[in-house]
Design an enzyme around this catalytic site. Sequence first.
Site, PDB file in Angstrom:
ATOM      1  N   ASP A 155      -1.675 -17.461   4.057  1.00 12.04           N
ATOM      2  CA  ASP A 155      -2.831 -18.130   3.650  1.00 12.04           C
ATOM      3  C   ASP A 155      -3.383 -19.005   4.606  1.00 12.04           C
ATOM      4  O   ASP A 155      -4.565 -19.194   4.953  1.00 12.04           O
ATOM      5  CB  ASP A 155      -2.801 -18.765   2.140  1.00 12.04           C
ATOM      6  CG  ASP A 155      -1.275 -19.435   1.883  1.00 12.04           C
ATOM      7  OD1 ASP A 155      -0.476 -19.194   2.686  1.00 12.04           O
ATOM      8  OD2 ASP A 155      -1.058 -20.003   0.922  1.00 12.04           O
ATOM      9  N   ASP A 208      -4.648  -5.629   6.713  1.00 12.12           N
ATOM     10  CA  ASP A 208      -6.030  -5.116   6.056  1.00 12.12           C
ATOM     11  C   ASP A 208      -7.064  -6.224   5.839  1.00 12.12           C
ATOM     12  O   ASP A 208      -8.066  -6.015   6.039  1.00 12.12           O
ATOM     13  CB  ASP A 208      -5.834  -4.289   4.618  1.00 12.12           C
ATOM     14  CG  ASP A 208      -6.984  -3.624   4.276  1.00 12.12           C
ATOM     15  OD1 ASP A 208      -7.992  -3.386   5.093  1.00 12.12           O
ATOM     16  OD2 ASP A 208      -7.143  -3.242   3.079  1.00 12.12           O
ATOM     17  N   LYS A 229       4.734 -14.224   3.715  1.00 12.93           N
ATOM     18  CA  LYS A 229       4.812 -15.005   2.565  1.00 12.93           C
ATOM     19  C   LYS A 229       5.932 -15.035   1.985  1.00 12.93           C
ATOM     20  O   LYS A 229       6.241 -14.863   0.752  1.00 12.93           O
ATOM     21  CB  LYS A 229       3.680 -14.470   1.567  1.00 12.93           C
ATOM     22  CG  LYS A 229       3.356 -15.552   0.182  1.00 12.93           C
ATOM     23  CD  LYS A 229       2.164 -16.570   0.573  1.00 12.93           C
ATOM     24  CE  LYS A 229       2.106 -17.508  -0.518  1.00 12.93           C
ATOM     25  NZ  LYS A 229       1.088 -18.673  -0.111  1.00 12.93           N
ATOM     26  N   ASP A 242     -10.096  -7.869   8.745  1.00 10.95           N
ATOM     27  CA  ASP A 242     -11.541  -8.221   8.377  1.00 10.95           C
ATOM     28  C   ASP A 242     -11.941  -9.830   8.606  1.00 10.95           C
ATOM     29  O   ASP A 242     -13.083  -9.871   8.996  1.00 10.95           O
ATOM     30  CB  ASP A 242     -11.889  -7.856   6.788  1.00 10.95           C
ATOM     31  CG  ASP A 242     -12.413  -6.284   6.885  1.00 10.95           C
ATOM     32  OD1 ASP A 242     -11.494  -5.612   7.205  1.00 10.95           O
ATOM     33  OD2 ASP A 242     -13.035  -5.965   5.786  1.00 10.95           O
ATOM     34  N   TYR A 282       0.883  -1.157  -0.002  1.00 10.76           N
ATOM     35  CA  TYR A 282      -0.199  -0.041   0.060  1.00 10.76           C
ATOM     36  C   TYR A 282       0.804   1.312  -0.001  1.00 10.76           C
ATOM     37  O   TYR A 282       0.408   2.215   0.261  1.00 10.76           O
ATOM     38  CB  TYR A 282      -0.988  -0.009   1.186  1.00 10.76           C
ATOM     39  CG  TYR A 282      -2.122  -1.021   1.096  1.00 10.76           C
ATOM     40  CD1 TYR A 282      -2.229  -1.660   0.036  1.00 10.76           C
ATOM     41  CD2 TYR A 282      -3.011  -1.156   2.186  1.00 10.76           C
ATOM     42  CE1 TYR A 282      -3.181  -2.650  -0.055  1.00 10.76           C
ATOM     43  CE2 TYR A 282      -4.020  -2.082   2.162  1.00 10.76           C
ATOM     44  CZ  TYR A 282      -4.034  -2.732   0.993  1.00 10.76           C
ATOM     45  OH  TYR A 282      -5.091  -3.646   1.179  1.00 10.76           O
TER      46      TYR A 282
HETATM   47 MG    MG Z   1     -10.041  -2.436   5.064  1.00 12.15          MG
END
Ligand code: MG
Length: 340
Positions: free
Chosen positions: A206, A230, A173, A234, A126
Amino acid sequence: MSRYTIALIEGDGIGREVIPAARTVLQATGLSFDFIEAEAGWETFNERGVSVPEETLKAVYRADATLFGAVSSPSEKVPGYYSAIRYLRQEMGLFANIRPAKSRPLAGMATGIDMLIVRENTEGLYYGVERTYANGEVAVAERVVTRGASTRIARFAFEKALQRRKRLAVVHKANVLSLSDGLFLQAVGGVAQEYPQVETETVIVDACAMRLVRHPASFDVLVMENMFGDILSDVSAGVTGGLGLAPSGNIGTKGALFEPVHGSAPDIAGMGVANPIAAILSAALMLDHLGERQAAKAIENAVNTALSNGILTPDLGGSASTEEVAEKISETTRSILSYD
Ligand code: MG
Ligand code: NAI
């Protein structure tokens, strides 16, 4: 007794409903607050041509901490517009994003979940270095990982683990992104030497996603790069009651800003039915950050009491209004702290 200066930024949509609700609960703790109300977001941009006005910046710097609601962002690019929350994270050097997720007394929810995702907030995928080639037929995004930022977030996460159950999962990862996540792992590993009391494990991202769904109670603190954080936060919010219950904090060198994970929810804005608990738990997280552990704990217990008594907004299957939930939580907070 300490007196705290708190900047309140409601923002757009349901931010204007859940921040007043959280303010009511803060006042119920009996602590002393000076609130500074400040503007930011899409409506502010439309009225004044700027998403974060100068006096809002002054307010957040004057405050001991900021409580932020949510802002709307247009889905197409609008000249001159920038996201208020992304701007504040950068401007205030808010390098750590913390997202706790816990079991709540709700029908069907798994018990024993109590985890904290610590997300690196400034770099990774990001960082925003993107370009196109071949007349726009090929697009490339750079994933920036530095030893400095990785070391800083690692130290922050180990300190959190020390205050909790002393377990840290390092999510990565590196099997595919061997240079960038390799550097992240190396930096975190270096910091781990300073914290022999903390039991550290590495988990591939993962596999981590699946374990968050199947065995969420097996985690204490998790530390990871920006985009992984991020997405996985969630997932952790999803297994613990959804957006209406998910708080977060952004902590940095020049200040701290606390906000519900959810956005401005234009589909329900103005209807008085937004769940205020995510904002209320964000306010509790803020009090905890300010060292007011007892008040923070009282608010959290009051939230759990409201949930187990079925005082639920429509997103949780109930019919209570934003104000009713906030009132109940305020009342219980007051009686837990029983100063009156
Ligand atoms: Mg978000
Ligand atoms: P959203 O989080 O606003 O809403 C997603 C869904 O969850 C909607 O159906 C909404 O009604 C529901 N929901 C969210 N919070 C709730 C609450 N407290 N109580 C009950 N239901 C709730 O995400 P969405 O729809 O993707 O984005 C809407 C706007 O918010 C966009 O303009 C987006 O850019 C912005 N946004 C802002 C964020 C921030 O300020 N940090 C974060 C995410 C989105």
